[in-house]
Structure formats: structure tokens, C-alpha cells
Design a protein around this motif. Structure first.
Motif, short mmCIF file in Angstrom:
data_model
loop_
_atom_site.label_atom_id
_atom_site.label_comp_id
_atom_site.label_asym_id
_atom_site.label_seq_id
_atom_site.Cartn_x
_atom_site.Cartn_y
_atom_site.Cartn_z
N UNK A 196 0.85 -1.19 0.00
CA UNK A 196 0.00 0.00 0.00
C UNK A 196 0.89 1.25 0.00
N UNK A 197 0.64 2.16 -0.94
CA UNK A 197 1.49 3.35 -1.05
C UNK A 197 1.44 4.25 0.17
N UNK A 198 0.32 4.22 0.90
CA UNK A 198 0.16 5.09 2.07
C UNK A 198 0.62 4.41 3.35
N UNK A 199 0.19 3.20 3.59
CA UNK A 199 0.49 2.52 4.86
C UNK A 199 1.75 1.66 4.78
N UNK A 200 2.17 1.33 3.56
CA UNK A 200 3.29 0.41 3.30
C UNK A 200 2.99 -1.01 3.78
N UNK A 201 1.73 -1.29 4.08
CA UNK A 201 1.35 -2.65 4.43
C UNK A 201 1.45 -3.55 3.20
N UNK A 202 1.92 -4.77 3.42
CA UNK A 202 1.99 -5.76 2.34
C UNK A 202 0.64 -6.46 2.21
N UNK A 203 0.26 -6.79 0.97
CA UNK A 203 -1.01 -7.49 0.76
C UNK A 203 -0.95 -8.33 -0.50
#
Length: 380
Positions: A102-109
Motif C-alpha cells: 500500500x502506497x500510504x500505509x506500506x502494508x503488504x497485501x
């Protein structure tokens, strides 16, 4: 006028019949011999595995007569699946080294395309992939994703912060409606499987000892939703109080991990009196799966993946565990597999840190092989 009323009523009746038919079909498709639906659970929220590693786990389970791989997508780190309802899509993300972030949270998905890649292999090998969207607790990754996607007001409306359990969703109609929408999109990704299942979470969210009417309504609504989408609903045992059993949807299959959620002392004693035991659930006609956290939880830490620790866990499991042993290492009075659908070994990544996929697979594959062999072994 009467005829016109009937013309309006008939489509509603047919719609309800269709929903009931879908739920019934899911239950029939999920009928397996007692004790034979066994697999593994992977915490993909707190450790993001490469798709190729997940494929190795699917193959390992299939090669050793296992039936499922459960993917724990939601927790305090990542909301680990593409979902437009939450505002996490590949159009708002960057892919690097095979991982979408995610570009905002940098969470991987995992993208929809990656899920389909995993499903193709799973179907070929006869393995069910089970999505777990854990609510009402374990939603910090979800809440952070909502905020980052411009839905901060919605996140504030739906969630609150518990000092004991972190971010949680309110047990109200707004949350029910929201979770239904998330689950519908996830269900679309995982549809078309034999013995399709959808895990709703429901662990570590309350200290309430009396009948939790709000949770019963929440669980019944969300479980019936996934049933109507063609899935067998599953949930952790925490919310199944003795006083609530008659009111809860009996089509939910209960993944039983611990009688007291690892609480001891006064709180542990209170929970043993009020939380339903596995035998109590079976006696009340619930189907259960054994997720015994004493023998079957593989905690991913540097010490936990050491050869010495893995050897100890494997030997301890081989010596004492069987599918009827459900309460830590306490002796069981269950004499048969009646009501026990199967079991799961679970890999939790609360403290995984920088441990790699390769290290986890190398440390855990023999543990999984041993578990799957024991799970299929006839009771002596």
C-alpha cells in the motif's frame, strides 16, 4: 389487489429459498468424515510470505493428505488482501520483489490475481484455501488502511480502542453492514472451491462473562452472510459462552484453540465456568476443529524455529497429542472423534521480526508432516 400482493411476495419467497438453498448446499459440501479435515493456519498479516512460499505450503499439505490452508489476513500489522471496500487496491500500491505494498500505509497485501494463482494450485491439489477476516478484534491493520484511503471518518465511526485488546469494531449494525461488504468481496475471490469455508475470527475481543447479546447478533449476521455466499462459516471459540449456545448459529464450525484464551488465576477460573468447553460444544451439536495452542501452535521467533525447540515440540506432540486432546495438555474425556471435523497446526508471527520465508519453511515442514500424520491416525 390480493393477486398483486402475491405477485410482490413470490419473488421475495424465491429469494429467501435461494439463500437457504445456498447455505444448505455449503453444509452438505462440507460434510467430511470425523477427524479427516486437517490442515495448517498461516499468519500472513504479521509475516508476509512470498506467493511461491505459500505454494510450497499448499503442496506440502496436499502431499501429506491434508485438506486446507487457512490464511489469517487481518491483525495488528497488515490488512493483507486487496479489497476495494477498505480502499486497498493495486492502483494505490507498488509491487516490488513480487510483493504489493500500500502506497500510504506500506502494508503488504496479496492482490486478487495472486489469490487466483494460489487457488488454481489449491484446486489442482484438492486443498481448500480458507480466508480469515478476523473481527471484531485484531483489526488495527484494517483500521489503518481505512484511514489511509481517505475513510478516517468511517474508521472512527466503526472502531474503538480497547486497553486490553487494541482496536476493535463496535458490535452494532453499522459494523455488521461494513463487515458483510468486506466479506462479500473476499468471498468472490475464494468462490468455487470444494468444501469452501470462511473464517470470521472472533478471538481475544472481550472479558464479558455473561450472555453477550450484541456479539451473538453480530456473529449470527456475519455468519449467515457467508453461508448465503456458499461458504461454511468458522469462528474461534472465545465468544461461545455456555449461556449463549442456543442463540448462536449452529452452522458455524468452531475452531477451538484455548478454553480461557491463555488466562490463568481468577480470570482463568471464571472463564472455565462460563466459556463453553469443546465437549460442551459437541454436546450442543456444534461441529468443532481442534487448534490446541499448547501442542499445535508454532510461534515464529528465533528461538522457536531453532532445531532444538522444533525437535522438542515435535516429540512432545508425537508423544501426547491426539485430535481429542483439546485443553492444553490436560487429560481429555473425549473418547471418539464424534463432532470433531479436523485439526490445524498454526504458524503465528507475532514476533517474527526479520525471519525469512526460507527459515520458517525449513523449520516447520517436518512439524507439519508429523502433525498431519498424527491427525489421521486412528484413536487407540
Amino acid at each position: 389487489m390480493l393477486r398483486k400482493r402475491w405477485l410482490l411476495v413470490i419473488p421475495v419467497i424465491l429469494l429467501l429459498m435461494g439463500c437457504h438453498s445456498t447455505a444448505t448446499t455449503a453444509q452438505k459440501a462440507g460434510r467430511v468424515k470425523n477427524g479427516q479435515f486437517n490442515g495448517i493456519t498461516l499468519d500472513v498479516s504479521r509475516h508476509h510470505y512470498q506467493v511461491s512460499t505459500l505454494e510450497k505450503f499448499i503442496t506440502l499439505v496436499a502431499d501429506h493428505h491434508g485438506s486446507f490452508v487457512q490464511l489469517h489476513f487481518t491483525d495488528d500489522k497488515d490488512f493483507a488482501i486487496e479489497n476495494a471496500v477498505v480502499g486497498q487496491t493495486i492502483s494505490r500500491a507498488t509491487k516490488k520483489n513480487g510483493i504489493w505494498r500500500n502506497n500510504r500505509t506500506h502494508q503488504a497485501f496479496y492482490s486478487n490475481q495472486q489469490i487466483q494463482q494460489l487457488l488454481r494450485l489449491a484446486k489442482q491439489r484438492g486443498v481448500t484455501l480458507i480466508p480469515e477476516i478476523d473481527t471484531p478484534a485484531h483489526v488495527t491493520g484494517l483500521v489503518n488502511t481505512l484511514k489511509a484511503s481517505g475513510k478516517a471518518a468511517l474508521a472512527k465511526k466503526l472502531s474503538w480502542h480497547s486497553n486490553s485488546y487494541g482496536d476493535e469494531l463496535h458490535l452494532n449494525q453499522a459494523s455488521i453492514n461494513f463487515v458483510k461488504r468486506i466479506d462479500h468481496e473476499v468471498a468472490d475471490d475464494f468462490a468455487g472451491q470444494r468444501n469452501a469455508r470462511f473464517h470470521l475470527g472472533g478471538d481475544e475481543f472481550t472479558d464479558k462473562m455473561t450472555k453477550n447479546t450484541a456479539y451473538i447478533k453480530y456473529l449470527n449476521a456475519t455468519s449467515m452472510n457467508v453461508e448465503q455466499l456458499g461458504f461454511i462459516p468458522e469462528a474461534w471459540n472465545d465468544g461461545f459462552l455456555n449461556t449463549s449456545l442456543k442463540a448462536i448459529n449452529h452452522h458455524i464450525q468452531v475452531t477451538y484453540w484455548n478454553w480461557t484464551a491463555d488466562q490463568f488465576g481468577t480470570l482463568g477460573k471464571q472463564r472455565r465456568k462460563t466459556w463453553a468447553s469443546m465437549p460442551r460444544l459437541i454436546a450442543n451439536h456444534f461441529k468443532v476443529l481442534n487448534y490446541n495452542d499448547y501442542y499445535l501452535y508454532f510461534n515464529i521467533t528465533k528461538k522457536g524455529i531453532s532445531k532444538r525447540d522444533v525437535a522438542y515440540m515435535s516429540n512432545d506432540m508425537k508423544r501426547y497429542w491426539k485430535p481429542t486432546l483439546w485443553d492444553n495438555d490436560s487429560a481429555t474425556k473425549l473418547k471418539s472423534l464424534h463432532g470433531i471435523v479436523g485439526s490445524s497446526a498454526s504458524f503465528w508471527a507475532d514476533s517474527a521480526g526479520s525471519i525469512t520465508d526460507k527459515q520458517i519453511y525449513r523449520a516447520g515442514n517436518k512439524f507439519i508432516e508429523t502433525f498431519l500424520r498424527l491427525a489421521r491416525k486412528p484413536l487407540s
